[in-house]
Design a protein around this motif. Sequence first.
Motif, PDB file in Angstrom:
ATOM      1  N   GLY A   1      -4.002   9.119  -4.502  1.00 48.72           N
ATOM      2  CA  GLY A   1      -4.336  10.523  -4.668  1.00 48.72           C
ATOM      3  C   GLY A   1      -3.477  11.398  -3.784  1.00 48.72           C
ATOM      4  O   GLY A   1      -2.601  10.913  -3.070  1.00 48.72           O
ATOM      5  N   PHE A   2      -3.706  12.682  -3.882  1.00 46.91           N
ATOM      6  CA  PHE A   2      -2.935  13.602  -3.069  1.00 46.91           C
ATOM      7  C   PHE A   2      -3.735  14.859  -2.789  1.00 46.91           C
ATOM      8  O   PHE A   2      -4.633  15.237  -3.526  1.00 46.91           O
ATOM      9  CB  PHE A   2      -1.615  13.971  -3.754  1.00 46.91           C
ATOM     10  N   LEU A   3      -3.391  15.499  -1.684  1.00 46.16           N
ATOM     11  CA  LEU A   3      -3.972  16.780  -1.300  1.00 46.16           C
ATOM     12  C   LEU A   3      -2.855  17.661  -0.776  1.00 46.16           C
ATOM     13  O   LEU A   3      -1.792  17.177  -0.373  1.00 46.16           O
ATOM     14  CB  LEU A   3      -5.037  16.595  -0.211  1.00 46.16           C
ATOM     15  N   LEU A   4      -3.103  18.948  -0.759  1.00 47.54           N
ATOM     16  CA  LEU A   4      -2.143  19.874  -0.193  1.00 47.54           C
ATOM     17  C   LEU A   4      -2.328  19.943   1.319  1.00 47.54           C
ATOM     18  O   LEU A   4      -3.418  19.722   1.831  1.00 47.54           O
ATOM     19  CB  LEU A   4      -2.321  21.260  -0.805  1.00 47.54           C
TER      20      LEU A   4
ATOM     21  N   PRO B   1      -3.107  -1.186   0.753  1.00 46.68           N
ATOM     22  CA  PRO B   1      -4.067  -0.193   1.256  1.00 46.68           C
ATOM     23  C   PRO B   1      -4.132   0.967   0.275  1.00 46.68           C
ATOM     24  O   PRO B   1      -3.290   1.083  -0.630  1.00 46.68           O
ATOM     25  CB  PRO B   1      -3.432   0.256   2.584  1.00 46.68           C
ATOM     26  N   LYS B   2      -5.096   1.828   0.441  1.00 46.81           N
ATOM     27  CA  LYS B   2      -5.135   3.059  -0.326  1.00 46.81           C
ATOM     28  C   LYS B   2      -4.223   4.063   0.359  1.00 46.81           C
ATOM     29  O   LYS B   2      -4.261   4.202   1.584  1.00 46.81           O
ATOM     30  CB  LYS B   2      -6.561   3.612  -0.390  1.00 46.81           C
ATOM     31  N   VAL B   3      -3.393   4.723  -0.422  1.00 42.27           N
ATOM     32  CA  VAL B   3      -2.479   5.713   0.139  1.00 42.27           C
ATOM     33  C   VAL B   3      -2.871   7.100  -0.351  1.00 42.27           C
ATOM     34  O   VAL B   3      -2.939   7.345  -1.555  1.00 42.27           O
ATOM     35  CB  VAL B   3      -1.017   5.426  -0.246  1.00 42.27           C
ATOM     36  N   LEU B   4      -3.148   7.980   0.600  1.00 38.06           N
ATOM     37  CA  LEU B   4      -3.473   9.369   0.288  1.00 38.06           C
ATOM     38  C   LEU B   4      -2.291  10.229   0.720  1.00 38.06           C
ATOM     39  O   LEU B   4      -2.015  10.354   1.909  1.00 38.06           O
ATOM     40  CB  LEU B   4      -4.747   9.799   1.023  1.00 38.06           C
ATOM     41  N   VAL B   5      -1.588  10.780  -0.253  1.00 37.75           N
ATOM     42  CA  VAL B   5      -0.428  11.616   0.047  1.00 37.75           C
ATOM     43  C   VAL B   5      -0.889  13.039   0.330  1.00 37.75           C
ATOM     44  O   VAL B   5      -1.678  13.613  -0.432  1.00 37.75           O
ATOM     45  CB  VAL B   5       0.560  11.617  -1.139  1.00 37.75           C
ATOM     46  N   VAL B   6      -0.414  13.578   1.429  1.00 36.90           N
ATOM     47  CA  VAL B   6      -0.730  14.962   1.784  1.00 36.90           C
ATOM     48  C   VAL B   6       0.583  15.734   1.785  1.00 36.90           C
ATOM     49  O   VAL B   6       1.488  15.424   2.558  1.00 36.90           O
ATOM     50  CB  VAL B   6      -1.413  15.055   3.164  1.00 36.90           C
TER      51      VAL B   6
END
Length: 231
Positions: A109-112, A85-90
């Motif tokens: 990717g990542f976001l704060l 899956p696509k993993v978006l780290v926050v």
Amino acid sequence: MSYVDPRHIRVLVCDDQALVRTGYVTIFSSQPDMEVVGEAENGHEAVQTARRLRPDVVVMDIRMPLLDGIQATRQLAGPDAEDPPKVLVVTTFNVDAYVYDALKAGASGFLLKDTPPAQLVAGIRTVARGEALLAPAVTRHLIGHFAGHLRPTDSARPAREEVVKALTPRELEVLRQIAGGLSNAEIAAELFITPETVKTYVSRILAKLGLRDRVQAVVLAYRVGLASGTD
């Protein structure tokens, strides 16, 4: 990862704080193109639930009990993972010093954690499309914060030679711009070309180097010393 229907993005929320999960679920469930298929409060549960429910996007916290988000990401989206899956780290820079490791583990990717809801929702759509989420300002912050950890080693030099050999001078230039945290529009302005041309260059770079997404391109550029400040 197989094709993701942009009209119906299946999301798994992974965070050890119940209040945070509730907030995410409320935000995502209100979107007409998203469905929250499950929640997880630790890394082990994240891996098990993702493998069972097969979401399109996993929103992953890093600091979780039993198994942290980096290890969970590696199991779900690492090089040995099948149909990841696509993993978006926050995450938050003030707490987590492991964002670079998360990207190496396979995160798209990542976001704060203080990202506005609208940007968080847009981030899910971005990674669901197969694009890496590297917001320019956040990427530059990451580069500055972890510059000491991203220095190339002598063993990386042969890899650098292979990369230089594989890419044209223009593609190398675009790769350096990507590693600098520039968006396609910013690269286009910098190199006096159209955003569509930049997109084509990015696709060629990923294909030639066997990279999954833009995040891996940034990691590779730093690893082999092609990013600004690593020469």
